[in-house]
Design a protein around this motif. Structure first.
Motif, short mmCIF file in Angstrom:
data_model
loop_
_atom_site.label_atom_id
_atom_site.label_comp_id
_atom_site.label_asym_id
_atom_site.label_seq_id
_atom_site.Cartn_x
_atom_site.Cartn_y
_atom_site.Cartn_z
N THR A 13 0.84 -1.38 0.10
CA THR A 13 -0.10 -0.05 0.02
C THR A 13 0.77 1.34 0.00
O THR A 13 1.94 1.39 0.87
N THR A 20 -4.21 6.85 -1.37
CA THR A 20 -3.73 5.33 -1.30
C THR A 20 -3.89 4.68 -2.53
O THR A 20 -4.93 4.73 -3.07
N SER A 22 -2.95 0.42 -3.82
CA SER A 22 -2.34 -0.79 -3.70
C SER A 22 -1.55 -1.18 -5.00
O SER A 22 -2.11 -1.32 -6.11
#
Length: 191
Positions: A13, A20, A22
């Motif tokens: 992450t 944010t 991933s």
């Protein structure tokens, strides 16, 4: 914050300016891919029957992440343990990985013989037979070793003492040594 990557982690992450995401990753375990001999042992010449001596050898483990580390010879096995004439390499094994060390293994050969103890009898009359009782003969080999030789395996020449003879030749497997003798000439009776 930094995370430690371990085998089995499939996403990392990432946070930047409040956003944010991933990110998919593949984390592989660090694995040994091979070993290398980075310094030859001090001794590479041997004789038949010697044991391999790894003193001075340097072994380096190579891993799939590019890292390398020196491995102790005590953590390795060396094969064969006993070396035989004509052998030209020893296999080094560490955690299932192998490398070779070049060696030369020579046959043990007789280089000479010597009389290390004179026979009990060294004075003879013409016509007497040579008596090797008490003689000790030692064989010398190309590896520096010495070993006693049985007189039953030797020949002595000449067997019969003759006028003027000064030595008897001892022969063993093509090598010779000498025994000094004195041959007395019998006196003629009545002169």
């Amino acid at each position: 914050s930094p995370e430690t990557l371990t085998e089995g982690v499939t996403f990392v992450t990432v946070t930047y300016n409040g956003k944010t995401a991933s990110v998919p990753v593949t984390v592989k375990a660090v694995e040994l891919t091979g070993i290398e001999i980075t310094k030859q042992p001090d001794k590479t010449e041997y004789f038949d029957g010697d044991s391999f001596d790894p003193t001075g050898i340097e072994i380096t483990a190579v891993y799939n992440n590019g890292s390398r580390e020196t491995v102790s010879a005590e953590d390795c096995t060396f094969s064969p343990e006993k070396l035989t004439a004509g052998l030209n390499s020893v296999t080094v094994t560490y955690n299932g990985k192998t490398a070779s060390v070049s060696v030369t293994v020579k046959a043990i050969e007789l280089t000479g013989i010597e009389v290390t103890k004179q026979p009990d009898k060294t004075v003879y009359e013409v016509g007497d037979k040579f008596d090797p009782t008490g003689i000790e003969i030692t064989a010398t080999y190309n590896n520096g070793s010495k070993a006693p030789v049985s007189i039953d395996e030797c020949t002595f020449s000449p067997e019969t003492m003759t006028k003027g003879l000064k030595e008897v030749t001892v022969s063993y497997n093509g090598k010779t040594a000498s025994v000094l003798v004195t041959v007395n000439i019998p006196e003629l009776a009545g002169i």
